[in-house]
Structures are given as structure tokens and as C-alpha cells.
Motif scaffolding. Structure first.
Motif, PDB file in Angstrom:
ATOM      1  N   ARG A  74      83.937  50.225  21.146  1.00 30.04           N
ATOM      2  CA  ARG A  74      83.208  49.022  20.714  1.00 30.04           C
ATOM      3  C   ARG A  74      81.711  49.167  20.968  1.00 30.04           C
ATOM      4  N   VAL A  75      81.338  49.549  22.191  1.00 28.78           N
ATOM      5  CA  VAL A  75      79.924  49.648  22.553  1.00 28.78           C
ATOM      6  C   VAL A  75      79.213  50.717  21.728  1.00 28.78           C
ATOM      7  N   CYS A  76      79.837  51.877  21.567  1.00 30.05           N
ATOM      8  CA  CYS A  76      79.204  52.949  20.790  1.00 30.05           C
ATOM      9  C   CYS A  76      79.074  52.563  19.322  1.00 30.05           C
ATOM     10  N   THR A  77      80.091  51.927  18.775  1.00 31.93           N
ATOM     11  CA  THR A  77      80.034  51.491  17.378  1.00 31.93           C
ATOM     12  C   THR A  77      78.955  50.440  17.188  1.00 31.93           C
ATOM     13  N   GLU A  78      78.956  49.404  18.024  1.00 31.89           N
ATOM     14  CA  GLU A  78      77.951  48.345  17.901  1.00 31.89           C
ATOM     15  C   GLU A  78      76.547  48.886  18.169  1.00 31.89           C
ATOM     16  N   GLY A  79      76.422  49.769  19.162  1.00 33.65           N
ATOM     17  CA  GLY A  79      75.126  50.358  19.471  1.00 33.65           C
ATOM     18  C   GLY A  79      74.611  51.229  18.339  1.00 33.65           C
ATOM     19  N   TYR A  80      75.513  51.991  17.720  1.00 38.83           N
ATOM     20  CA  TYR A  80      75.116  52.851  16.608  1.00 38.83           C
ATOM     21  C   TYR A  80      74.631  52.007  15.430  1.00 38.83           C
ATOM     22  N   TRP A  81      75.394  50.984  15.086  1.00 39.51           N
ATOM     23  CA  TRP A  81      74.994  50.097  13.988  1.00 39.51           C
ATOM     24  C   TRP A  81      73.651  49.429  14.287  1.00 39.51           C
ATOM     25  N   ALA A  82      73.473  48.932  15.500  1.00 36.60           N
ATOM     26  CA  ALA A  82      72.231  48.243  15.856  1.00 36.60           C
ATOM     27  C   ALA A  82      71.034  49.196  15.815  1.00 36.60           C
ATOM     28  N   THR A  83      71.253  50.446  16.174  1.00 37.23           N
ATOM     29  CA  THR A  83      70.168  51.422  16.210  1.00 37.23           C
ATOM     30  C   THR A  83      69.811  51.929  14.820  1.00 37.23           C
ATOM     31  N   TYR A  84      70.809  52.184  13.988  1.00 36.68           N
ATOM     32  CA  TYR A  84      70.568  52.911  12.748  1.00 36.68           C
ATOM     33  C   TYR A  84      70.711  52.121  11.454  1.00 36.68           C
ATOM     34  N   SER A  85      71.043  50.853  11.521  1.00 35.76           N
ATOM     35  CA  SER A  85      71.317  50.095  10.291  1.00 35.76           C
ATOM     36  C   SER A  85      70.125  50.005   9.351  1.00 35.76           C
ATOM     37  N   GLU A  86      68.914  50.108   9.863  1.00 37.59           N
ATOM     38  CA  GLU A  86      67.741  50.064   8.982  1.00 37.59           C
ATOM     39  C   GLU A  86      67.257  51.452   8.578  1.00 37.59           C
ATOM     40  N   MET A  87      67.859  52.505   9.153  1.00 35.83           N
ATOM     41  CA  MET A  87      67.426  53.873   8.863  1.00 35.83           C
ATOM     42  C   MET A  87      68.353  54.593   7.893  1.00 35.83           C
ATOM     43  N   PHE A  88      69.658  54.367   8.050  1.00 34.52           N
ATOM     44  CA  PHE A  88      70.654  55.112   7.295  1.00 34.52           C
ATOM     45  C   PHE A  88      71.513  54.171   6.460  1.00 34.52           C
ATOM     46  N   SER A  89      72.168  54.734   5.445  1.00 35.27           N
ATOM     47  CA  SER A  89      73.038  53.937   4.584  1.00 35.27           C
ATOM     48  C   SER A  89      74.291  53.498   5.352  1.00 35.27           C
ATOM     49  N   LYS A  90      74.904  52.445   4.856  1.00 36.16           N
ATOM     50  CA  LYS A  90      76.159  51.979   5.458  1.00 36.16           C
ATOM     51  C   LYS A  90      77.223  53.067   5.376  1.00 36.16           C
ATOM     52  N   LYS A  91      77.236  53.801   4.278  1.00 41.40           N
ATOM     53  CA  LYS A  91      78.215  54.876   4.102  1.00 41.40           C
ATOM     54  C   LYS A  91      78.051  55.939   5.185  1.00 41.40           C
ATOM     55  N   TYR A  92      76.814  56.324   5.444  1.00 46.92           N
ATOM     56  CA  TYR A  92      76.543  57.326   6.470  1.00 46.92           C
ATOM     57  C   TYR A  92      76.976  56.822   7.852  1.00 46.92           C
ATOM     58  N   ILE A  93      76.587  55.604   8.197  1.00 42.64           N
ATOM     59  CA  ILE A  93      76.922  55.040   9.507  1.00 42.64           C
ATOM     60  C   ILE A  93      78.431  54.940   9.668  1.00 42.64           C
ATOM     61  N   LYS A  94      79.118  54.464   8.643  1.00 42.81           N
ATOM     62  CA  LYS A  94      80.581  54.366   8.728  1.00 42.81           C
ATOM     63  C   LYS A  94      81.212  55.730   8.969  1.00 42.81           C
ATOM     64  N   ALA A  95      80.700  56.765   8.303  1.00 41.27           N
ATOM     65  CA  ALA A  95      81.252  58.112   8.470  1.00 41.27           C
ATOM     66  C   ALA A  95      81.040  58.626   9.889  1.00 41.27           C
ATOM     67  N   VAL A  96      79.864  58.414  10.444  1.00 43.92           N
ATOM     68  CA  VAL A  96      79.577  58.868  11.807  1.00 43.92           C
ATOM     69  C   VAL A  96      80.443  58.120  12.813  1.00 43.92           C
ATOM     70  N   VAL A  97      80.504  56.797  12.669  1.00 45.68           N
ATOM     71  CA  VAL A  97      81.299  55.979  13.587  1.00 45.68           C
ATOM     72  C   VAL A  97      82.770  56.374  13.517  1.00 45.68           C
ATOM     73  N   GLN A  98      83.267  56.568  12.307  1.00 45.28           N
ATOM     74  CA  GLN A  98      84.675  56.949  12.138  1.00 45.28           C
ATOM     75  C   GLN A  98      84.961  58.304  12.792  1.00 45.28           C
ATOM     76  N   GLU A  99      84.032  59.242  12.681  1.00 41.27           N
ATOM     77  CA  GLU A  99      84.247  60.573  13.249  1.00 41.27           C
ATOM     78  C   GLU A  99      84.135  60.588  14.775  1.00 41.27           C
ATOM     79  N   PHE A 100      83.120  59.955  15.314  1.00 41.37           N
ATOM     80  CA  PHE A 100      82.819  60.107  16.737  1.00 41.37           C
ATOM     81  C   PHE A 100      83.312  58.975  17.634  1.00 41.37           C
ATOM     82  N   TYR A 101      83.428  57.774  17.120  1.00 37.13           N
ATOM     83  CA  TYR A 101      83.701  56.631  17.998  1.00 37.13           C
ATOM     84  C   TYR A 101      85.042  55.963  17.718  1.00 37.13           C
TER      85      TYR A 101
END
Length: 169
Positions: free
Chosen positions: A17-44
Motif C-alpha cells: 500500500r505505502v509503496c503504491t501510494e508513494g509511487y503514484w504521489a511521486t510520479y503521477s505528474e511525470m509519467f503516464s498512468k500506463k507506465y505507473i501501473k506497470a511499475v507498481v504491478q511489477e514491483f509492489y
């Protein structure tokens, strides 16, 4: 009161939960939703995190968690990338808990492990070039930017750049 300790299997859901929420909060304005979802799905995802919690060693020292009233409010981990060189691989907080010193406590725990258990003399971390949350945090802790490189994972036309930061321990 915040407690920093090595993660156990009962912390896996909170780490995810923390890594997913932290990743979204950090990168939501830098990367596409598709990219963030792929990273979160792979690592968290919980399966991967459980494996990382139960199978730690020198290359991956395992997760440390910040707990408050038994709830995971931060998580981080690292490992050794060379005989005397450590690296911080992940460090995220509950986004509403930034600025309270929790990230510093987690970084200190990772650093202590790398120095005391594994003999680290220096430490690296990669930070996305546009990450204005992470860059000031690491620079305030004496990390020096040394180089740029493509991030570990990129998709389609997104080619994010990672800054490599180093410090002597």
C-alpha cells in the motif's frame, strides 16, 4: 511513536500500500498512468514483496518498515551492489506523512545495515530526474549527483532518465 524495524510477513500488505501510494504521489505528474501501473504491478505486488521480505541477504537486505500503532506508514530497502558499495533500492512513505523525519529514519536503518552487516563504505541511489521530492531529500543527506542513465524499466515512447547519486559512508 514511530518504530523502525525489519519487515515481517504481516507487513506485506502495508508495504504494498505505502509503496503504491508513494509511487503514484511521486510520479503521477511525470509519467503516464500506463507506465505507473506497470511499475507498481511489477514491483509492489504482495507476492513479490512477500518473497523479498522472507528472502533477504547481502544483495537485497530486505525491507525495513516504519510502523505507527502497528500500521505501516513507510517502507524502504537496499542491498550491496559491490563488495563495499551499498544502494538504496526503494524508499516510500504514506504521502500524507512526508516531512516528519520518517524517510530519514528508514534511510538510517538501511545505511546502518549496509555498514554494519555488509561492510559498505559508500552508497548509491537512483532518483528520477524530475523527482522534486526525492532529489532534495537525498541531497540534504550528502548524496552527490554523479551521472544520468535510463531508468530500469521504460515502455513505449517514455524514456525516463534516472540520476545516480552517491555518498561516502
Amino acid at each position: 511513536m514511530v518504530l523502525i524495524c525489519k519487515a515481517e510477513p504481516e507487513h506485506v500488505k502495508g508495504i504494498a500500500r505505502v509503496c503504491t501510494e508513494g509511487y503514484w504521489a511521486t510520479y503521477s505528474e511525470m509519467f503516464s498512468k500506463k507506465y505507473i501501473k506497470a511499475v507498481v504491478q511489477e514491483f509492489y505486488n504482495e507476492k513479490r514483496i512477500l518473497n523479498e521480505v522472507t528472502n533477504s541477504g547481502k544483495e537485497w537486505g530486505g525491507y525495513f518498515v516504519a510502523l505507527e500503532d502497528g500500521e505501516v506508514i513507510g517502507a524502504g530497502g537496499g542491498g550491496m551492489i559491490a563488495e563495499t558499495t551499498g544502494e538504496v533500492f526503494v524508499l516510500y512513505l504514506d504521502p500524507i506523512r512526508r516531512g516528519e523525519g520518517i524517510g530519514t529514519m528508514l534511510l538510517d536503518a538501511i545505511t546502518r545495515q549496509q555498514k554494519e552487516e555488509f561492510g559498505a563504505k559508500d552508497q548509491w541511489v537512483s532518483v528520477a530526474k524530475e523527482n522534486q521530492k526525492g532529489i532534495p531529500f537525498y541531497e540534504a543527506r550528502e548524496f552527490i549527483c554523479c551521472s544520468e542513465q535510463p531508468v530500469y524499466r521504460s515502455i513505449e515512447k517514455e524514456n525516463p532518465v534516472s540520476l545516480r547519486y552517491w555518498r561516502r559512508l
